[in-house]
Design a protein around this motif. Structure first.
Motif, short mmCIF file in Angstrom:
data_model
loop_
_atom_site.label_atom_id
_atom_site.label_comp_id
_atom_site.label_asym_id
_atom_site.label_seq_id
_atom_site.Cartn_x
_atom_site.Cartn_y
_atom_site.Cartn_z
N ARG A 187 0.94 -1.08 0.04
CA ARG A 187 0.08 0.11 0.02
C ARG A 187 1.00 1.42 0.01
N GLY A 188 1.96 1.29 0.82
CA GLY A 188 2.83 2.39 0.86
C GLY A 188 3.37 2.77 -0.46
N HIS A 189 3.76 1.92 -1.29
CA HIS A 189 4.23 2.11 -2.59
C HIS A 189 3.17 2.24 -3.71
N GLY A 190 1.89 2.08 -3.53
CA GLY A 190 0.91 2.26 -4.19
C GLY A 190 1.06 1.29 -5.52
N VAL A 191 1.18 0.12 -5.09
CA VAL A 191 1.63 -0.87 -6.19
C VAL A 191 0.29 -1.60 -6.65
N ASP A 192 0.31 -1.51 -8.06
CA ASP A 192 -0.85 -2.20 -8.78
C ASP A 192 -0.76 -3.67 -9.39
N VAL A 193 0.69 -3.70 -9.69
CA VAL A 193 1.09 -5.22 -10.05
C VAL A 193 2.42 -5.47 -9.18
N LEU A 194 2.24 -6.67 -8.73
CA LEU A 194 3.42 -7.25 -7.90
C LEU A 194 3.94 -8.46 -8.19
N GLY A 195 5.06 -8.66 -8.47
CA GLY A 195 5.91 -10.15 -8.63
C GLY A 195 6.38 -10.31 -7.29
N THR A 196 5.88 -11.72 -6.76
CA THR A 196 6.55 -11.99 -5.42
C THR A 196 7.35 -13.41 -5.53
N GLN A 197 8.16 -13.50 -4.73
CA GLN A 197 9.08 -14.58 -4.64
C GLN A 197 8.85 -15.27 -3.27
N GLU A 198 8.92 -16.55 -3.24
CA GLU A 198 9.01 -17.47 -1.75
C GLU A 198 7.65 -17.41 -1.17
N LEU A 199 6.74 -16.85 -1.90
CA LEU A 199 5.36 -16.60 -1.26
C LEU A 199 4.50 -17.98 -1.04
N MET A 210 -5.89 -9.41 2.77
CA MET A 210 -5.63 -8.05 3.07
C MET A 210 -5.90 -7.00 2.26
N THR A 211 -5.53 -7.29 0.96
CA THR A 211 -5.60 -6.40 -0.09
C THR A 211 -6.66 -6.46 -1.18
N GLY A 212 -7.08 -7.74 -1.28
CA GLY A 212 -8.24 -7.97 -2.30
C GLY A 212 -7.43 -8.11 -3.64
N MET A 213 -6.30 -8.32 -3.65
CA MET A 213 -5.61 -8.50 -5.01
C MET A 213 -5.88 -9.98 -5.42
N GLU A 214 -5.96 -10.10 -6.90
CA GLU A 214 -5.97 -11.52 -7.60
C GLU A 214 -4.52 -12.04 -7.61
N ALA A 215 -4.43 -13.29 -7.85
CA ALA A 215 -3.21 -13.77 -8.27
C ALA A 215 -3.12 -15.01 -9.20
N TYR A 216 -1.86 -14.90 -9.99
CA TYR A 216 -1.82 -16.31 -10.82
C TYR A 216 -0.17 -16.49 -10.56
N PRO A 217 -0.01 -17.84 -10.47
CA PRO A 217 -1.01 -18.82 -10.41
C PRO A 217 -1.83 -18.96 -9.50
N GLY A 218 -1.40 -18.47 -8.08
CA GLY A 218 -2.19 -18.46 -6.91
C GLY A 218 -1.98 -19.82 -6.37
N PHE A 219 -3.47 -20.80 -6.40
CA PHE A 219 -3.72 -22.04 -6.24
C PHE A 219 -3.62 -22.81 -7.05
N GLY A 222 -1.57 -25.72 -7.43
CA GLY A 222 -1.29 -26.59 -6.03
C GLY A 222 -0.83 -25.62 -4.90
N SER A 223 -1.01 -26.16 -3.80
CA SER A 223 -0.60 -25.31 -2.74
C SER A 223 1.16 -25.25 -2.58
N LYS A 224 1.97 -25.96 -3.35
CA LYS A 224 3.31 -25.96 -3.18
C LYS A 224 3.77 -25.30 -4.33
N GLU A 225 2.95 -24.61 -5.41
CA GLU A 225 3.61 -23.93 -6.13
C GLU A 225 3.16 -22.36 -6.25
N THR A 226 2.87 -21.79 -5.03
CA THR A 226 2.44 -20.60 -5.00
C THR A 226 3.42 -19.55 -5.01
N ASP A 227 4.80 -19.85 -4.79
CA ASP A 227 5.88 -19.24 -4.55
C ASP A 227 6.09 -17.97 -5.45
N ASN A 228 6.07 -17.84 -6.69
CA ASN A 228 6.26 -16.76 -7.63
C ASN A 228 4.88 -16.29 -8.11
#
Length: 389
Positions: A187-199, A210-219, A222-228
């Motif tokens: 929120r502080g950076h006002g990010v609209d798109v975010l790439g995550t690692q180790e998630l 907490m953010t209401g953001m959508e995600a891909y691949p998300g789940f 599978g639950s073991k491949e959410t990292d990126n």
């Protein structure tokens, strides 16, 4: 010899008798005409139940003014003549019928629904929402193809397994504490798109909640491949498609996500690639170089669609990433750098976390070092504004 005076007197008497006879005949004929006329002319006396019978009705306002001209013709006894009486009766009937219609229009209509205040408020809210949708459609139509800006970031959140009991980052708080702090950076950076690692899956749930953001691949993998997972604001962007490519990460194949998004207001489309190659030297360095070559091929393939391609990630390389990936893929970075006459990476301190892309211009680059200082993560939070023309 007869007396002359006697003849004269006798002749006058005969003439008088003849005149009397003629007068009698004329009188008889006139009487006959009157009798015949009285039989042939109908009785035009008005019905006392259907119309006023006196000319005084025209004076007291109980008859229409449009018939006032008829009230000059009255009988000696003050009653109206037949024609005027009939027209007056017809006018009175029309007035009664008109009055009934008016009373009907003003009376309650039981077949109509009676709305409660809550229902009226709900109807008004629905009307306003419909008008807002119409305005939004008109605005989107007007803005189709127009330039837009977005803030894109990259953040290695430090997986929850690293700070769990037995993990290798025990000096950091658990993910249950760090999740809220990570959201604060988003929120502080006002990010609209975010790439995550180790998630990890627990962290993904928390961030999305907490953010209401959508995600891909998300789940989706599978639950073991959410990292990126790549996260985005669904109010700003529409998900069009998702795909993957594979690199070796620390000795095993790992899928890396590609997402295609559309800016809702302008209709502009773009790709986002998020990747996390192996850290270290030796075999890890070989894996990383192979992953970098694969990434360049993916970006060049996506560029053929003629839309911008953005990349985020913990690249585990600094200047080497710029020379191995940014230059060969024809991308630019918000930090600068050039490669036309040889590779010249951006100057200054470089992190292993990057944002880069094609088909965009950059501004407002931020390398936030406070996550490391505050022990939210062992990586910086990177963001920049990308303008799509």
């Amino acid at each position: 010899m007869p007396d002359p005076s006697h003849k004269a007197g006798g002749g006058g008497s005969q003439r008088d008798v003849s005149r009397v006879a003629v007068a009698g005949v004329v009188a008889a004929c006139l009487l006959l005409v009157v009798v015949v006329a009285s039989l042939l002319v109908p009785d035009e006396t008005p019905d006392p139940e259907t119309a006023p019978t006196s000319a005084s009705a025209a004076l007291d306002g109980s008859v229409p003014g449009s018939l006032a001209g008829e009230y000059r013709s009255v009988r000696a006894d003050g009653t109206l003549r037949g024609k005027a009486a009939r027209e007056l009766a017809a006018a009175a009937k029309r007035d009664r019928e008109a009055g009934e219609v008016m009373r009907f229009d003003l009376a309650p209509r039981p077949w109509r629904k009676v709305w409660t205040p809550a229902q009226l408020a709900e109807r008004e809210a629905a009307r306003e929402a419909r008008q807002e949708r119409i305005r939004a459609r008109r605005e989107r139509k007007k803005m189709q193809g127009a330039p837009f800006e977005m803030v894109i970031g990259s953040f290695n959140v430090l997986g929850s397994q690293h700070t769990a009991p037995g993990g290798d980052r025990r000096r950091f708080p658990p993910a249950s504490v760090r999740n809220g702090q990570a959201v604060g950076y988003i929120r502080g950076h006002g990010v609209d798109v975010l790439g995550t690692q180790e998630l990890q899956d627990d962290q993904l749930r928390a961030l999305q909640s907490m953010t209401g953001m959508e995600a891909y691949p998300g789940f989706a993998w599978g639950s073991k491949e959410t990292d990126n997972s790549i996260l985005w604001d669904p109010g700003m962007f529409e998900f069009l498609s998702g795909e993957q490519f594979t690199i070796n990460f620390v000795g095993r194949p790992r899928p890396q996500p590609i997402v295609k998004l559309k800016h809702r207001l302008t209709g502009q489309q773009f790709y986002v690639v998020n990747t996390h190659p192996s850290p270290g030297q030796g075999r890890a360095l070989t894996e990383r170089r192979n992953a970098q070559a694969t990434t360049v091929g993916v970006i060049n393939r996506l560029k053929a669609d003629g839309i911008p391609v953005l990349i985020t990630g913990d690249m585990n390389d600094r200047a080497e990433f710029y020379c191995q990936v940014v230059g060969p893929a024809g991308m630019t970075t918000p930090q600068g750098g050039s490669y036309g006459g040889g590779c010249r990476p951006p100057t200054g301190h470089l992190a292993v976390d990057w944002v880069a892309g094609t088909g965009v211009t950059w501004s407002n680059y931020r390398m936030d070092t406070s996550p490391v200082a505050r022990r939210v993560s062992d990586h910086f939070f990177i963001s920049a504004t990308a303008r799509v023309d």
